[in-house]
Motif scaffolding. Structure first.
Motif, mmCIF file in Angstrom:
data_model
loop_
_atom_site.group_PDB
_atom_site.id
_atom_site.type_symbol
_atom_site.label_atom_id
_atom_site.label_comp_id
_atom_site.label_asym_id
_atom_site.label_seq_id
_atom_site.Cartn_x
_atom_site.Cartn_y
_atom_site.Cartn_z
ATOM 1 N N ILE A 144 0.799 -1.229 -0.252
ATOM 2 C CA ILE A 144 0.033 0.110 0.009
ATOM 3 C C ILE A 144 0.892 1.214 0.012
ATOM 4 C CG2 ILE A 144 -1.620 1.169 1.249
ATOM 5 C CD1 ILE A 144 -2.965 -1.031 -0.205
ATOM 6 N N GLY A 145 1.921 1.169 0.864
ATOM 7 C CA GLY A 145 2.903 2.433 0.673
ATOM 8 C C GLY A 145 3.452 2.580 -0.592
ATOM 9 N N GLY A 146 3.965 1.595 -1.155
ATOM 10 C CA GLY A 146 4.323 1.549 -2.559
ATOM 11 C C GLY A 146 3.688 2.043 -3.451
ATOM 12 N N ALA A 147 2.032 1.823 -3.211
ATOM 13 C CA ALA A 147 0.960 2.356 -4.255
ATOM 14 C C ALA A 147 0.692 3.894 -4.074
ATOM 15 C CB ALA A 147 -0.322 1.572 -4.193
ATOM 16 N N ILE A 148 0.981 4.261 -2.540
ATOM 17 C CA ILE A 148 0.866 5.660 -2.535
ATOM 18 C C ILE A 148 2.255 6.401 -2.954
ATOM 19 C CG2 ILE A 148 1.032 7.415 -0.507
ATOM 20 C CD1 ILE A 148 -0.566 5.291 0.896
#
Length: 486
Positions: free
Chosen positions: A49-53
């Motif tokens: 999720i952090g990578g997506a953000i």
């Protein structure tokens, strides 16, 4: 080590920090909800999720999806040796259990290591092995596992024991000329290996002395060892395994191979195969138990050894204290850690591709208006990259490249930078649960990062010591300093 630093002039520091802010909040809540089980999968998804953000921030700053995925692929590719080593450590742990190597180490350790001196002895033993091998990972995978077993049998909190193992392992890793990080740091800063090691002892030795004192005090005041019946433990180990000093040949061969600069993966594979052979010689009854047969045959021997290497095996024992020590997860146990590393590399790769890592380092560099500010910015950059990129090598390479000119402009010798990179980059990587080092040590020792973190005293004190030296201008070498003035 070839590492390209990605810069993005359109990315602001605020935008660079957005993925980190979300990651910290989500991971904090995730740990609150799941506790120790957070590493079983939910933390891995939070990293994605952090990578997506971070990717969304990148899209708004004209970074293509292709470039992000390319950097993610490069990051994951760089972890392949670590992943293979993790699998081999799982195999090694399984064969070292069923062959009786770990039980033999525990057996003799219970007789030799008095509970009062156990913690400082653990620190010193791991320091010696790590200096000899140049590897904190190998130290933990060999004597570290055995010392965890001895500490558990003595009734110590495993977080404290793991802290002593890691403190000693990283002390040796820092000072050994065979260590990869010890060679990488001076290469990035622009100094030579032995100047770097000599200069590093100025902060490392005092930190180690304080660490040794603290573990000695903890050992003298520990209340967790009072009701452990050592005689009963020793007898139960003898009743379960064939104990022989010949079994020490296997760890000695592995350590010898590492000292001879054999690749760790090859040394661990050799240790696994030798231990499997020793298991057939010394512990045929254990192999039969694992295979579920009464009489040894080629098929049952093969099945027993392969089970020990690949999946969880439990050696039956009536002693509850020994039950956990006589259990090994094999290669299967390492899959969760490998999953974590891959997800961390996705986050770190995207953060690098969008220019966030370089932006954070540049912002920290702009805050360095004094010598102390420069050292503090270097420490902060190393910590930030260990958290975001999840890789200790990047925490040395990126600040090393970014800060080298700044140290030169302030008239500081390059060994100031190389020492700070080690004091803040190498040793703090193990304190981050999703960093490759934190994930590895947690899986290898069987102790969660958050449990051993408060007791990884050497690792916590190292960046503090380097900042104290800078604040009080202690042994800060100038470019014009005399040759022997270190």
């Amino acid at each position: 080590m070839e590492t390209k630093i990605h810069r993005n002039k359109e990315l602001s520091i605020g935008e660079a920090l957005i993925p980190i802010l979300f990651l910290v909040i989500l991971l904090g809540y995730n740990v609150y909800v799941f506790g120790d089980n957070a590493l079983s999968g939910s933390n891995q998804f939070i990293l994605l999720i952090g990578g997506a953000i971070a990717a969304i921030v990148g899209f708004f700053n004209k970074v293509s999806f292709h470039n992000m995925m390319e950097e993610v692929a490069n990051n994951i590719k760089s972890t392949v040796p670590a992943i293979l080593i993790l699998l081999m450590v799982g195999a090694l742990a399984g064969t070292w259990l069923v062959s009786g190597i770990i039980p033999t180490m525990i057996y003799y350790g219970l007789q030799i290591l008095n509970p009062t001196i156990f913690l400082p002895a653990t620190l010193i033993i791991c320091s010696i092995i790590s200096i000899a091998t140049g590897s904190s990972w190998t130290t933990s995978a060999t004597v570290g596992i055995a010392l965890i077993g001895v500490g558990g049998a003595l009734g110590f909190d495993l977080g404290i024991v793991a802290g002593a193992v890691i403190s000693g392992a990283y002390f040796g890793d820092k000072l050994s000329p065979m260590s990869d990080t010890t060679n990488l740091a001076p290469a990035m800063a622009g100094t030579d290996l032995f100047t770097h090691i000599r200069y590093m002892t100025l902060t490392t030795i005092p930190t180690y002395v304080v660490t040794l004192i603290i573990f000695t005090i903890l050992g003298l005041n520990s209340e967790s060892k009072g009701d452990v019946n050592i005689g009963s433990l020793i007898q139960d180990i003898q009743n379960t395994f064939t104990i022989s000093a010949w079994l020490f040949l296997v760890p000695l061969v592995v350590i010898g191979l590492i000292i001879k600069k054999t690749e760790p993966l090859i040394a661990l594979l050799a240790g696994t195969i030798l231990a499997a052979i020793f298991a057939l010689i010394f512990q045929p009854h254990i192999i039969n138990q694992i295979a579920g047969v009464q009489n040894m045959s080629f098929e049952s021997a093969y099945k027993g050894v392969m089970n020990a290497i690949t999946i969880e095996v439990v050696i039956p024992t009536p002693n509850k204290t020994l039950a956990d020590l006589f259990t090994s997860g094999g290669m299967q146990k390492m899959l969760g850690t490998i999953w974590l590393i891959i997800c961390a590399m996705v986050f770190g790769g995207i953060m690098d591709a969008i220019g966030a890592l370089a932006r954070i380092s540049q912002s920290l560099l702009k805050m360095a208006h004094s010598t102390f500010g420069l050292f503090a910015s270097t420490v902060g950059s190393c910590l930030a990259i260990n958290i975001t990129a999840s890789d200790q090598y990047l925490s040395i390479v990126i600040p090393g490249k970014m800060f080298a000119k700044a140290y030169e402009k302030k008239g500081l010798a390059p060994e100031n930078l190389s020492r700070t990179l080690e004091d803040a980059g190498t040793v703090t990587s193990v304190l981050i649960p999703w960093n490759t080092c934190g994930a590895y040590q947690s899986s290898t020792l069987g102790v969660s990062t958050l449990d051993y973190l408060p007791y990884a005293i050497f690792n916590i004190l190292s960046p503090i010591t380097t900042l104290l030296f800078a604040a009080f201008n202690i042994k800060i070498r100038q470019l014009i300093a005399q040759k022997n003035d270190i």
